[in-house]
Design a protein around this motif. Structure first.
Motif, PDB file in Angstrom:
ATOM      1  N   TYR A  45       0.776  -1.230   0.000  1.00 20.15           N
ATOM      2  CA  TYR A  45       0.000   0.000   0.000  1.00 20.15           C
ATOM      3  C   TYR A  45       0.812   1.287   0.000  1.00 20.15           C
ATOM      4  O   TYR A  45       0.240   2.361  -0.216  1.00 20.15           O
ATOM      5  N   ILE A  50      -6.151   5.403  -1.110  1.00 20.61           N
ATOM      6  CA  ILE A  50      -6.886   4.538  -0.185  1.00 20.61           C
ATOM      7  C   ILE A  50      -7.743   3.500  -0.911  1.00 20.61           C
ATOM      8  O   ILE A  50      -7.997   2.412  -0.380  1.00 20.61           O
ATOM      9  N   HIS A  51      -8.168   3.812  -2.128  1.00 21.21           N
ATOM     10  CA  HIS A  51      -9.016   2.837  -2.835  1.00 21.21           C
ATOM     11  C   HIS A  51      -8.278   1.532  -3.100  1.00 21.21           C
ATOM     12  O   HIS A  51      -8.898   0.478  -3.240  1.00 21.21           O
ATOM     13  N   HIS A  54      -9.059  -0.969  -0.338  1.00 22.79           N
ATOM     14  CA  HIS A  54     -10.364  -1.599  -0.572  1.00 22.79           C
ATOM     15  C   HIS A  54     -10.280  -2.638  -1.687  1.00 22.79           C
ATOM     16  O   HIS A  54     -10.815  -3.746  -1.556  1.00 22.79           O
ATOM     17  N   ASP A  68     -17.325   2.884   7.004  1.00 25.41           N
ATOM     18  CA  ASP A  68     -16.626   3.982   7.689  1.00 25.41           C
ATOM     19  C   ASP A  68     -15.122   3.749   7.787  1.00 25.41           C
ATOM     20  O   ASP A  68     -14.441   4.411   8.566  1.00 25.41           O
ATOM     21  N   ASP A  70     -12.544   4.469   5.770  1.00 27.48           N
ATOM     22  CA  ASP A  70     -11.695   5.619   5.453  1.00 27.48           C
ATOM     23  C   ASP A  70     -11.729   6.651   6.569  1.00 27.48           C
ATOM     24  O   ASP A  70     -10.686   7.176   6.979  1.00 27.48           O
ATOM     25  N   THR A  71     -12.917   6.938   7.059  1.00 32.53           N
ATOM     26  CA  THR A  71     -13.062   7.948   8.111  1.00 32.53           C
ATOM     27  C   THR A  71     -12.317   7.540   9.373  1.00 32.53           C
ATOM     28  O   THR A  71     -11.593   8.345   9.973  1.00 32.53           O
ATOM     29  N   HIS A  74      -8.393   7.508   8.726  1.00 32.91           N
ATOM     30  CA  HIS A  74      -7.807   8.841   8.668  1.00 32.91           C
ATOM     31  C   HIS A  74      -7.833   9.524  10.028  1.00 32.91           C
ATOM     32  O   HIS A  74      -6.879  10.234  10.382  1.00 32.91           O
ATOM     33  N   SER A 112      -5.184  12.292   0.479  1.00 36.87           N
ATOM     34  CA  SER A 112      -6.234  13.293   0.304  1.00 36.87           C
ATOM     35  C   SER A 112      -5.681  14.694   0.551  1.00 36.87           C
ATOM     36  O   SER A 112      -4.622  14.872   1.162  1.00 36.87           O
ATOM     37  N   ARG A 115      -5.261  15.133   4.261  1.00 34.17           N
ATOM     38  CA  ARG A 115      -4.065  14.475   4.797  1.00 34.17           C
ATOM     39  C   ARG A 115      -2.815  15.300   4.505  1.00 34.17           C
ATOM     40  O   ARG A 115      -1.952  15.463   5.366  1.00 34.17           O
ATOM     41  N   GLU A 138      -7.298  12.805  -5.279  1.00 32.59           N
ATOM     42  CA  GLU A 138      -8.712  13.192  -5.307  1.00 32.59           C
ATOM     43  C   GLU A 138      -9.038  14.048  -6.534  1.00 32.59           C
ATOM     44  O   GLU A 138     -10.198  14.151  -6.928  1.00 32.59           O
TER      45      GLU A 138
END
Length: 214
Positions: A45, A50-51, A54, A68, A70-71, A74, A112, A115, A138
């Motif tokens: 990674y 972040i995708h 997943h 939730d 990602d939330t 982070h 992001s 971040r 993003e």
């Protein structure tokens, strides 16, 4: 000047965040029933949006991460940044040198916008990066290793890809820069040199970088 624009990756290149974020990621995935070591997190990674987390978990297990994820991830990373994050050794001095010489630079990160900014505020690098110098995965449809992010940054900065130098520390980032038609300099402080195959040149300390750029 050999280049008209220097494009920095963020995590592991400007801020020393990779050990922090990958420790948290490995622990969180393990907590969710996807056993992951720190070394595996770095391997799979590091340098990715972040995708990718997943996508790989779904591909390997057939299961989806929580909505939730990602939330929560982070939030844990940002809390750790506030306590632990520092700039990569030599980066403030390097940025001051580039600015004094009038050499354009920017950051193009898989992370992001939030971040990037949290890390820069904590480390004091925000003084060097106005909003127009910050680009995130993003902003584009595909993250690294696709070339989209680097091409987007170059376009916004008004520089042709072949006049850009990318500073990267991940295999995905090196592949993205090569695909964008840019020279890329691989930072080996955390990443073994053989994992950055394809880089234009390799360096292990920020003080070495100016010699490649002029």
């Amino acid at each position: 000047m050999r280049y008209d624009l220097v494009i920095f990756d963020n995590d592991g290149v400007l801020v020393d965040s990779e050990p922090i974020s990958n420790t948290i990621l490995a622990g969180y995935l393990t907590e969710l029933g996807h056993p992951t070591t720190y070394e595996e997190s770095i391997r799979d990674y590091m340098g990715a949006a972040i995708h990718r987390v997943h996508d790989l978990v779904a591909e390997r297990t057939g299961r989806q991460l929580p909505a939730d994820f990602d939330t929560t991830f982070h939030a844990r990373v940002f809390a750790a940044f506030e306590e632990q994050l520092t700039p990569v050794t030599g980066v403030p001095e390097l940025l001051a040198e580039l600015a004094a010489a009038g050499i354009p630079y920017c950051v193009a990160s898989s992370g992001s916008h939030e971040r990037i900014r949290v890390g820069h505020r904590k480390t004091g690098l925000d003084r060097w990066f106005a909003d127009e110098r910050i680009f995130s995965s993003e902003d584009v449809g595909r993250g690294k290793p696709a070339p989209d992010l680097f091409l987007h940054a170059a376009e916004k900065m008004g520089v042709a890809p072949e006049r850009c130098a990318v500073i990267e520390d991940s295999p995905l980032g090196v592949r993205a820069a090569v695909a964008a038609g840019m020279d890329v300099y691989g930072f080996t402080a955390m990443t073994p040199a053989d994992r950055l195959a394809g880089a234009t040149a390799l360096f292990s300390e920020m003080a070495m970088l100016p010699d490649f750029l002029v």
